[in-house]
Design an enzyme around this catalytic site. Structure first.
Site, PDB file in Angstrom:
ATOM      1  CB  CYS A   1     -11.287  41.993  27.128  1.00  0.00           C
ATOM      2  SG  CYS A   1     -10.087  43.028  27.989  1.00  0.00           S
TER       3      CYS A   1
ATOM      4  CG  ASN B   1      -6.755  47.095  26.316  1.00  0.00           C
ATOM      5  OD1 ASN B   1      -6.152  48.071  25.934  1.00  0.00           O
ATOM      6  ND2 ASN B   1      -6.366  45.880  26.001  1.00  0.00           N
TER       7      ASN B   1
ATOM      8  CB  CYS C   1      -7.937  41.071  32.749  1.00  0.00           C
ATOM      9  SG  CYS C   1      -7.986  41.870  34.377  1.00  0.00           S
ATOM     10  NE  ARG C   2     -12.087  39.313  29.698  1.00  0.00           N
ATOM     11  CZ  ARG C   2     -13.354  39.463  29.366  1.00  0.00           C
ATOM     12  NH1 ARG C   2     -14.071  38.403  29.014  1.00  0.00           N
ATOM     13  NH2 ARG C   2     -13.920  40.653  29.388  1.00  0.00           N
ATOM     14  CB  SER C   3      -7.754  42.415  25.142  1.00  0.00           C
ATOM     15  OG  SER C   3      -7.850  43.554  25.951  1.00  0.00           O
TER      16      SER C   3
ATOM     17  CG  ASP D   1     -13.477  40.233  33.331  1.00  0.00           C
ATOM     18  OD1 ASP D   1     -12.317  40.231  33.817  1.00  0.00           O
ATOM     19  OD2 ASP D   1     -14.118  41.273  33.131  1.00  0.00           O
TER      20      ASP D   1
END
Length: 161
Positions: A9, A12, A14-16, A126
């Site tokens: 993301c 690095n 939140c999402r990934s 995000d």
């Protein structure tokens, strides 16, 4: 043979890392942690060395995922040689990854949610500037994508089962 998966993301945090933690648990629950290696990274360098966002960790913990050991890092050109799958959370990061990879890579570079089994969405939004429900949405999408990714890897026979 080991299959290596990198989730990417922007920062690095939140999402990934959510995808990293969810997929890691799914792989461990399937007894495949020796055959599938997992990492996460960001295209940006703002958060290198930091753990996942506290809201991300709380949402993940509420569903039984522990992200506390993860630390942010930035994608490198070597990642395209080291990983079999480099999976972006959104189209903007996918564009950046494809530009970095050029035509020299043999790894699979795509959107993570291309592997989703039930979601119509192709991008993981995000949640950073939003409310807590955004982190729950990320988890739902990531769980769906993770199940589909594991099914795909198993179906390809890229490792000995």
């Amino acid at each position: 043979m080991t299959v290596k998966v990198l989730f990417v993301c922007l920062g690095n945090i939140c999402r990934s890392p959510t995808a990293h933690g969810v997929f890691q648990k799914l792989v461990a629950d399937a007894g495949l942690q020796e055959q599938i290696q997992i990492d996460s990274a960001g295209t940006g360098d703002w958060h290198i060395g930091r753990g996942p966002d506290e809201r991300t960790q709380r949402a993940a913990q509420s569903r039984g995922y522990d992200l506390s050991s993860l630390r942010a890092r930035q994608v490198t050109s070597a990642d395209f040689d080291d990983f079999d799958y480099v999976l972006a959370m959104d189209k903007s990061n996918l564009k950046d990854l494809r530009a970095m990879a050029g035509d020299k890579t043999n790894c699979h570079v795509s959107l993570f949610l291309d592997f989703a089994e039930s979601s119509w969405q192709r991008e993981v939004p995000d949640p950073y500037y939003g409310e807590q429900d955004g982190f729950e949405t990320v988890l739902e999408l990531v769980e769906d994508g993770a199940r589909g990714l594991l099914a795909t890897i198993r179906a390809t026979g890229e490792f000995s089962q």
